[in-house]
Write an enzyme that holds these catalytic residues in place. Structure first.
Site, PDB file in Angstrom:
ATOM      1  N   CYS A  82       0.978  -0.618   0.045  1.00 38.63           N
ATOM      2  CA  CYS A  82      -0.231  -0.352   0.194  1.00 38.63           C
ATOM      3  C   CYS A  82       0.985   1.133   0.346  1.00 38.63           C
ATOM      4  CB  CYS A  82      -1.040   0.176   0.957  1.00 38.63           C
ATOM      5  SG  CYS A  82      -2.065   0.979   1.196  1.00 38.63           S
ATOM      6  N   CYS A 196      -0.315   3.284  -6.337  1.00 42.75           N
ATOM      7  CA  CYS A 196      -1.425   3.434  -5.532  1.00 42.75           C
ATOM      8  C   CYS A 196      -1.736   2.259  -5.959  1.00 42.75           C
ATOM      9  CB  CYS A 196      -2.632   3.697  -5.331  1.00 42.75           C
ATOM     10  SG  CYS A 196      -4.258   2.724  -4.600  1.00 42.75           S
TER      11      CYS A 196
HETATM   12  N1  DGL Z   1      -3.845   0.344  -1.662  1.00 43.28           N
HETATM   13  C1  DGL Z   1      -3.747   1.950  -1.137  1.00 43.28           C
HETATM   14  C2  DGL Z   1      -2.533   1.894  -1.401  1.00 43.28           C
HETATM   15  O1  DGL Z   1      -1.521   2.013  -2.329  1.00 43.28           O
HETATM   16  C3  DGL Z   1      -4.422   2.128  -0.691  1.00 43.28           C
HETATM   17  C4  DGL Z   1      -5.956   2.318  -1.182  1.00 43.28           C
HETATM   18  C5  DGL Z   1      -6.498   3.752  -0.146  1.00 43.28           C
HETATM   19  O2  DGL Z   1      -7.377   4.884  -0.623  1.00 43.28           O
HETATM   20  O3  DGL Z   1      -7.098   2.815   0.982  1.00 43.28           O
HETATM   21  O4  DGL Z   1      -2.555   3.436  -1.669  1.00 43.28           O
END
Ligand code: DGL
Length: 276
Positions: A82, A196
């Site tokens: 993430c 993301c």
């Molecule tokens: N998958 C997460 C990232 O890489 C973010 C998703 C969210 O906003 O919860 O930033």
């Protein structure tokens, strides 16, 4: 898939932590490079979405949940799958955990090396776009190329919807594509950094509905290589087949939606609710 206690003898494994299905884009790259590595998934669905939350509420939450999930599954490596979490809490996670922590860094450096037009779009959550970490990364590695920041919180929800089996339409992507291509300098963008982990799950649709062909770049493969490096460093050998994975969610998963999204990583043991 079964709900059960997790006890047996433990094969080498990595825990991939995220707020949702972004962990899948990272897991697919790790599986490609390390097909025998057992993967566990730590999904903080109780605090989803991360990208719009303040740094002060997110940082302690991420450290607490990732720590609990690591204790529960006893993985050898934590992969923070993430960008929103990695750009915020890597130092704190490394302080509390004895296991190696691999974080996702927006692919600014490879994008800067590859752009022909000297114009890159950085697509991420608001959190990641606004972080000091990201600003410093751009200063250090963009190599003087123009970087257009594109906050795209709606892509997080669209990726979740896609993994629930919904179709992602051109209309749904229009506002984000406009923020990339129809903005000052947008006509020159030749590489978009998917900063993301939810976004690579939409690569096909982004590519199909974009007004012209560009490269969509993410960090998944680099993360997989880093995990392989750590396995060698720790002298851990994986078998030919991964063993049972554990899906940990921090809150109940009504209708088994999250479990359904992760079914490609079966056999999965499922443990819902905040780990003690
Ligand atoms: N998958 C997460 C990232 O890489 C973010 C998703 C969210 O906003 O919860 O930033």
């Amino acid at each position: 898939m079964t709900e059960a206690a997790y006890s047996n003898s433990l094969p080498p494994s990595a825990l991939i932590f995220d707020s949702g299905v972004g962990a899948i884009s990272i897991a697919r790259e790790i599986r490609r490079l390390l097909p025998g590595l057992t993967l566990h998934f730590g999904i903080d669905n109780g605090f989803y979405p991360y990208g719009i939350k303040s740094e002060d509420e997110l940082r302690p939450r991420i450290v607490d949940q990732a720590y609990r999930m690591m204790s529960r599954c006893r993985a050898d490596i934590l992969v923070v799958g993430c960008n929103t979490a990695s750009t915020l809490a890597l130092p704190q996670l490394r302080e509390v955990l004895t296991e190696p922590v691999v974080g996702v860094v927006p692919a600014i450096k490879p994008a800067a090396a590859a752009t022909q037009t000297r114009t890159i779009a950085l697509i991420a959550t608001q959190g990641t776009v606004n972080r000091n970490y990201t600003r410093e990364l751009i200063e250090q590695f963009a190599n003087g190329n123009r970087v257009i920041n594109v906050p795209a919180p709606e892509l997080v929800h669209l990726a979740e919807a896609k993994l629930r089996g919904e179709t992602v339409t051109a209309e749904a992507l229009t506002p984000v594509l406009a923020r990339i291509f129809h903005t000052a300098g947008g006509d020159k963008v030749d590489i978009a950094v998917l900063a993301c982990t939810h976004f690579p799950l939409l690569r096909e649709e982004l590519d199909r509905f974009a007004p012209r062909r560009i490269q969509w770049l993410d960090s998944g493969e680099a993360i997989a290589r880093r995990v392989r490096w750590w396995l060698e460093e720790l002298n851990l050998k994986t078998g030919a087949q991964p063993e049972q994975s554990l899906l940990l969610t921090s809150a109940p998963d009504p209708g088994g939606r999250i479990a359904g999204a992760f079914s490609e990583f079966a056999p999965l043991l499922i443990s819902s609710g905040s780990p003690a």
